[in-house]
Design an enzyme around this catalytic site. Structure first.
Site, PDB file in Angstrom:
ATOM      1  N   ASN A   1      -3.195   2.449  12.769  1.00 39.73           N
ATOM      2  CA  ASN A   1      -3.382   3.723  11.859  1.00 39.73           C
ATOM      3  C   ASN A   1      -4.572   3.744  11.552  1.00 39.73           C
ATOM      4  OD1 ASN A   1      -3.169   6.197  10.901  1.00 39.73           O
ATOM      5  ND2 ASN A   1      -2.023   5.137   9.261  1.00 39.73           N
TER       6      ASN A   1
ATOM      7  N   HIS B   1      -7.158  -1.448   6.466  1.00 35.98           N
ATOM      8  CA  HIS B   1      -6.469  -0.412   7.004  1.00 35.98           C
ATOM      9  C   HIS B   1      -6.316   1.830   5.886  1.00 35.98           C
ATOM     10  CE1 HIS B   1      -2.149   1.535   8.877  1.00 35.98           C
ATOM     11  NE2 HIS B   1      -1.867   1.070   6.800  1.00 35.98           N
TER      12      HIS B   1
ATOM     13  N   HIS C   1       1.777   3.968   2.226  1.00 36.32           N
ATOM     14  CA  HIS C   1       2.758   4.344   3.009  1.00 36.32           C
ATOM     15  C   HIS C   1       3.738   4.375   3.081  1.00 36.32           C
ATOM     16  CE1 HIS C   1      -1.156   4.766   5.877  1.00 36.32           C
ATOM     17  NE2 HIS C   1      -1.622   5.072   5.283  1.00 36.32           N
TER      18      HIS C   1
ATOM     19  N   HIS D   1       0.823  -1.433  -0.120  1.00 38.26           N
ATOM     20  CA  HIS D   1       0.047  -0.175  -0.325  1.00 38.26           C
ATOM     21  C   HIS D   1       0.588   1.216  -0.023  1.00 38.26           C
ATOM     22  CE1 HIS D   1       0.237  -0.218   4.368  1.00 38.26           C
ATOM     23  NE2 HIS D   1       0.295   1.240   4.334  1.00 38.26           N
TER      24      HIS D   1
ATOM     25  N   ASP E   1       5.899   3.132   4.776  1.00 29.64           N
ATOM     26  CA  ASP E   1       6.323   1.449   5.635  1.00 29.64           C
ATOM     27  C   ASP E   1       6.396   0.976   4.672  1.00 29.64           C
ATOM     28  OD1 ASP E   1       3.997   1.999   6.217  1.00 29.64           O
ATOM     29  OD2 ASP E   1       4.177   0.274   7.444  1.00 29.64           O
TER      30      ASP E   1
END
Length: 277
Positions: A222, A191, A131, A129, A133
């Site tokens: 989150n 998420h 983000h 995804h 990280d």
């Protein structure tokens, strides 16, 4: 714990130049380095006990035939080292790196390990995804001449929010794509809207990315870019598609137990809390 916020991990760190990431090496000059624990997780834990430390913030361990789990930490919110997980999978056309690092440093360490210790060509890296990280290792892939791939929605969101941008896997627009040795599946929003899973059929290994929470997580984490209303149905779709799992790897923390079942419990609890208010 609502730790990995877009604001903290994507916006503030990447608001300048897209290739200048939140480097733990430069931002952790305080207590973490001073006490000799630089890179070690301050919350949750590495995916497996006894993982080999290959860099100050990267660990690797074999998990099954042709599958290795990586754990890497990022310096989060200027206050803690937070761990994330990825995979290295060997197939007929070479190695596939799933979520290869939080930043360029960790991405380069994972690439070097894959090339020199596991051996063989690195065919691609895939981000699950948008983000940081997950896409933080994209600059390392680019620098090494390795294709950096993700679903079309991930590419669009990375562009919109200023995180490192992979190239789109067009076939994933249908929700399922076979890429090298792994199947990619978009089960639905949770998420994030773009969170995909990775399935290695020969070893029955499911990498759920940040849609799945470790059994040590006490909430969904989150949800700034998430969809709590859809979370439960997305997890149900994941369970229905992969009922015969031998190992289930969450986006953060231990692979012990059943992260998918635990995530379903957390999602149900979050839904009940929303409607009880």
């Amino acid at each position: 714990m609502s730790l990995l916020t877009r604001r903290a991990v994507a916006g503030s760190c990447l608001a300048t130049v897209a290739t200048v990431l939140c480097s733990p090496m430069t931002r952790a000059a305080g207590s973490a380095a001073a006490d000799g624990k630089r890179g070690l997780p301050d919350a949750l834990e590495l995916a497996l006990p006894g993982m080999e430390r290959i860099a100050y913030n990267v660990w690797v361990a074999p998990a099954a035939k042709d599958v290795w789990i990586t754990s890497f930490t990022g310096w989060l919110d200027g206050r803690m080292w937070y761990p994330a997980n990825g995979l290295i999978v060997r197939g007929a056309d070479g190695l596939t790196l799933i979520d290869p690092g939080w930043d360029r440093d960790s991405g380069e360490a994972i690439i070097a390990y894959a090339r020199t210790t596991i051996g063989g060509t690195i065919a691609r890296g895939i981000a699950t995804h948008f983000h940081t990280d997950r896409v933080g290792g994209v600059p390392a892939l680019r620098r090494a001449g390795i294709p950096a791939l993700a679903g079309p929605l991930t590419v669009a969101l990375a562009r919109a929010y200023g995180t490192s941008e992979p190239d789109p896997i067009a076939a994933l627009a249908t929700g399922v794509a076979q890429i090298g040795p792994v199947e990619l599946f978009l089960p639905g929003a949770g998420h994030t809207r773009d969170n995909i899973s990775v399935w290695h059929a020969p070893t029955r290994t499911l990498f759920g990315g940040c849609l799945l929470k470790s059994i040590t997580a006490d909430d969904l984490g989150n949800m700034e870019d998430g969809d709590p209303a859809a979370y439960g149905s997305s997890l149900a779709a994941l369970r229905a598609r992969y009922p015969d799992r031998r190992m289930t790897v969450p986006g953060h923390g231990t692979v012990a137990g059943d992260p998918l079942a635990h995530s379903q419990t957390l999602a149900a609890r979050a839904t009940a809390t929303r409607y009880d208010r």
